[in-house]
Design an enzyme around this catalytic site. Structure first.
Site, PDB file in Angstrom:
ATOM      1  N   ASP A 119       0.819  -1.210   0.000  1.00 27.38           N
ATOM      2  CA  ASP A 119       0.000   0.000   0.000  1.00 27.38           C
ATOM      3  C   ASP A 119       0.856   1.265   0.000  1.00 27.38           C
ATOM      4  OD1 ASP A 119      -2.228  -1.734   0.307  1.00 27.38           O
ATOM      5  OD2 ASP A 119      -1.798  -1.813   2.457  1.00 27.38           O
TER       6      ASP A 119
ATOM      7  N   LYS B 144       1.966   2.429  -5.181  1.00 25.74           N
ATOM      8  CA  LYS B 144       2.757   2.131  -6.383  1.00 25.74           C
ATOM      9  C   LYS B 144       2.000   2.512  -7.652  1.00 25.74           C
ATOM     10  CE  LYS B 144       3.134  -2.204  -4.746  1.00 25.74           C
ATOM     11  NZ  LYS B 144       2.941  -2.160  -3.299  1.00 25.74           N
TER      12      LYS B 144
ATOM     13  N   GLY C 108      -4.687  -4.511  -4.217  1.00 16.19           N
ATOM     14  CA  GLY C 108      -5.825  -3.663  -4.579  1.00 16.19           C
ATOM     15  C   GLY C 108      -5.346  -2.273  -4.913  1.00 16.19           C
ATOM     16  N   HIS C 109      -5.748  -1.791  -6.064  1.00 11.19           N
ATOM     17  CA  HIS C 109      -5.437  -0.402  -6.366  1.00 11.19           C
ATOM     18  C   HIS C 109      -6.678   0.260  -6.946  1.00 11.19           C
ATOM     19  CE1 HIS C 109      -3.584  -3.047  -9.450  1.00 11.19           C
ATOM     20  NE2 HIS C 109      -4.458  -2.405 -10.217  1.00 11.19           N
TER      21      HIS C 109
ATOM     22  N   GLN D 168       2.092  -6.408  -3.503  1.00 10.48           N
ATOM     23  CA  GLN D 168       2.451  -6.470  -2.092  1.00 10.48           C
ATOM     24  C   GLN D 168       3.802  -5.746  -1.928  1.00 10.48           C
ATOM     25  OE1 GLN D 168       1.107  -9.592  -3.549  1.00 10.48           O
ATOM     26  NE2 GLN D 168      -0.760  -8.591  -2.931  1.00 10.48           N
TER      27      GLN D 168
HETATM   28  P1  IMP Z   1      -2.591 -12.752   2.250  1.00  5.56           P
HETATM   29  O1  IMP Z   1      -1.655 -12.296   1.207  1.00  5.56           O
HETATM   30  O2  IMP Z   1      -4.036 -12.458   1.990  1.00  5.56           O
HETATM   31  O3  IMP Z   1      -2.353 -14.181   2.642  1.00  5.56           O
HETATM   32  O4  IMP Z   1      -2.262 -11.910   3.596  1.00  5.56           O
HETATM   33  C1  IMP Z   1      -1.028 -12.051   4.297  1.00  5.56           C
HETATM   34  C2  IMP Z   1      -0.583 -10.705   4.846  1.00  5.56           C
HETATM   35  O5  IMP Z   1      -0.205  -9.857   3.773  1.00  5.56           O
HETATM   36  C3  IMP Z   1      -1.674  -9.936   5.623  1.00  5.56           C
HETATM   37  O6  IMP Z   1      -1.055  -9.194   6.649  1.00  5.56           O
HETATM   38  C4  IMP Z   1      -2.232  -9.001   4.565  1.00  5.56           C
HETATM   39  O7  IMP Z   1      -2.828  -7.869   5.145  1.00  5.56           O
HETATM   40  C5  IMP Z   1      -0.963  -8.645   3.806  1.00  5.56           C
HETATM   41  N1  IMP Z   1      -1.215  -8.231   2.414  1.00  5.56           N
HETATM   42  C6  IMP Z   1      -1.471  -9.027   1.352  1.00  5.56           C
HETATM   43  N2  IMP Z   1      -1.633  -8.289   0.234  1.00  5.56           N
HETATM   44  C7  IMP Z   1      -1.450  -7.022   0.600  1.00  5.56           C
HETATM   45  C8  IMP Z   1      -1.458  -5.787  -0.124  1.00  5.56           C
HETATM   46  O8  IMP Z   1      -1.649  -5.729  -1.345  1.00  5.56           O
HETATM   47  N3  IMP Z   1      -1.233  -4.663   0.606  1.00  5.56           N
HETATM   48  C9  IMP Z   1      -0.984  -4.707   1.946  1.00  5.56           C
HETATM   49  N4  IMP Z   1      -0.954  -5.821   2.654  1.00  5.56           N
HETATM   50  C10 IMP Z   1      -1.190  -6.975   1.991  1.00  5.56           C
END
Ligand code: IMP
Length: 413
Positions: free
Chosen positions: A18, A21, A45-46, A229
């Protein structure tokens, strides 16, 4: 400056995601021939504005909006097909065709609804056993990568299979999901979604990812790699176990696309001028109470995928130094500088001592930087803050974000 980035440029988050980007991607995409996403899934998510309406996209890269540019979804991704179809339809409604320029790796894995259910079950189990879960996005990401590592996943190449074979494959997996996790998969529904995707996307699945990328390089196409991520969520190098299940670094992006490491010509690290995190896990510069709330409100720090309030805190130099070392950043894009405009002091974490962060406090600038496009026009205290980041990391802050608008960016030569 942008010309000096060379033919293959990566944009990688330096914190816990977040970082914003999307804006630098949007600016750079214009200068590249191809936009590529390598890893992760609909956990990203963007927010993008299409036809005057705001949409949150999870799978298609932010650069997809640039008409006519080929878009690659790489082998390192896990793809929830109904989400992808929905994003394609949203773009179509606004007159933007993406299907004809979409290149899907046959090796990308498919995320099914039952992966989401397993994600929820696993989070529940962790919370029961350990008092807290990881705080996943519940998009089935971990379970889909689990299937991948266990060599029992289904990949996009399956879109070439017959309905009968797909049904058989799905039934086998449904049995496994029930035996291992007590999750009941709806095979009929999963199959109908798969067939819907097959109809539209089968022809977009490349024969082989390496050939696709090799062909683009041979044709001298320039490639912008959109990281998803961020570094501190990397499965190997992040704050394990509070990480995602993919490889979020520059190396991970190259692996996820099937590109040889030596083709990367530049890498931009994206870091917020402060820091946020969603989900559980360490965050030494976190601030709670009114200061944390103020940063959250000023920065609009609510998850684009889950709507969860993000944990907020100050910039951590050790963390971004770590990210810079791991990714080999050539430039920083420091984002959301304007969020700090009203702070009396701007603390920056500079080192950990006995498990606690030591801070250097910068005097706030107490004036608006919103929309500033030249470094010389920044208040002196804001300049000092940026210069400190550059000195401590040895990397130039070539891009500095000063607001939401596309134009609100300082680009330094
Ligand atoms: P998962 O990727 O849904 O398994 O989540 C694992 C961890 O990564 C959690 O703390 C999520 O909040 C974090 N996370 C996954 N994708 C994102 C992202 O795009 N932005 C911020 N945090 C993310």
């Amino acid at each position: 400056m942008i010309a000096s980035l060379g033919p293959v440029c990566g944009v990688i988050g330096a914190q816990w995601g977040d970082e914003g980007k999307g804006k630098i991607i949007d600016i750079l995409a214009e200068h590249f021939d191809v936009v590529a996403r390598a890893c992760g899934g609909a956990n990203a998510g963007h927010t993008i504005v299409v036809g005057g309406k705001k949409h949150v996209f999870h799978l298609l890269p932010a650069g997809s909006l640039h008409a006519g540019k080929p878009v690659v979804l790489g082998a390192g991704m896990v793809i929830h097909l109904p989400t992808l179809l929905e994003e394609i339809a949203t773009l179509k409604d606004s007159g933007i065709d993406i299907v004809s320029r979409l290149h899907l790796s046959p090796a990308a894995h498919i995320v099914f609804e039952y992966h989401k259910d397993i994600d929820a079950v696993m989070e529940e189990r962790r919370t029961k056993q350990k008092g807290q879960g990881i705080g996943t996005t519940k998009r089935g990401i971990g379970p889909a990568y689990m299937d991948k590592a266990a060599r029992s996943g289904m990949r996009l190449e399956s879109l070439r299979s017959s309905e009968k074979d797909l049904k058989k494959e799905l039934t086998e997996r449904a049995t496994m999901a029930e035996e291992m996790f007590g999750v009941k998969a709806d095979v009929t529904k999963e199959l109908s979604e798969l067939l819907r995707a097959k109809k539209l996307l089968e022809s977009r699945v490349s024969e082989n990812t390496v050939a696709l990328m090799g062909d683009l390089l041979q044709k001298k196409k320039t490639i912008l790699i959109e990281g998803a991520q961020a570094t501190l969520l990397d499965l190997d190098h992040g704050t394990y176990p509070y990480v995602t299940s993919s490889y979020t670094t520059a190396a991970g992006a190259l692996q996820g696309l099937g590109l040889a490491p030596k083709v990367l010509s530049s890498c931009i690290g994206v870091a917020k001028a402060y820091c946020t995190r969603v989900g559980s896990g360490r965050f030494p510069t976190e601030v709670t109470g009114t200061t944390g709330d103020r940063l959250r409100e000023r920065g609009g720090e609510y998850g684009a995928t889950t709507g969860r309030p993000r944990r907020c805190g100050w910039l951590s130099i050790p963390d971004i130094q770590f990210a810079a070392a791991l990714n080999g950043f050539d430039h920083w894009n420091i984002t959301k500088l304007d969020v700090l405009d009203e702070e009396e002091v701007v603390p920056v974490g500079i080192a950990m001592k006995n498990g606690k962060m030591i801070y250097k406090e910068f005097p706030g600038w107490k004036e608006s930087t919103a929309g500033v496009t030249s470094f010389a026009d920044l208040p002196k205290n804001a300049q000092a803050f940026i210069r400190f980041v550059e000195k401590e990391t040895g990397i130039p802050a070539s891009f500095i974000g000063t607001g939401q608008a596309r134009e609100a960016m300082i680009v330094r030569s």
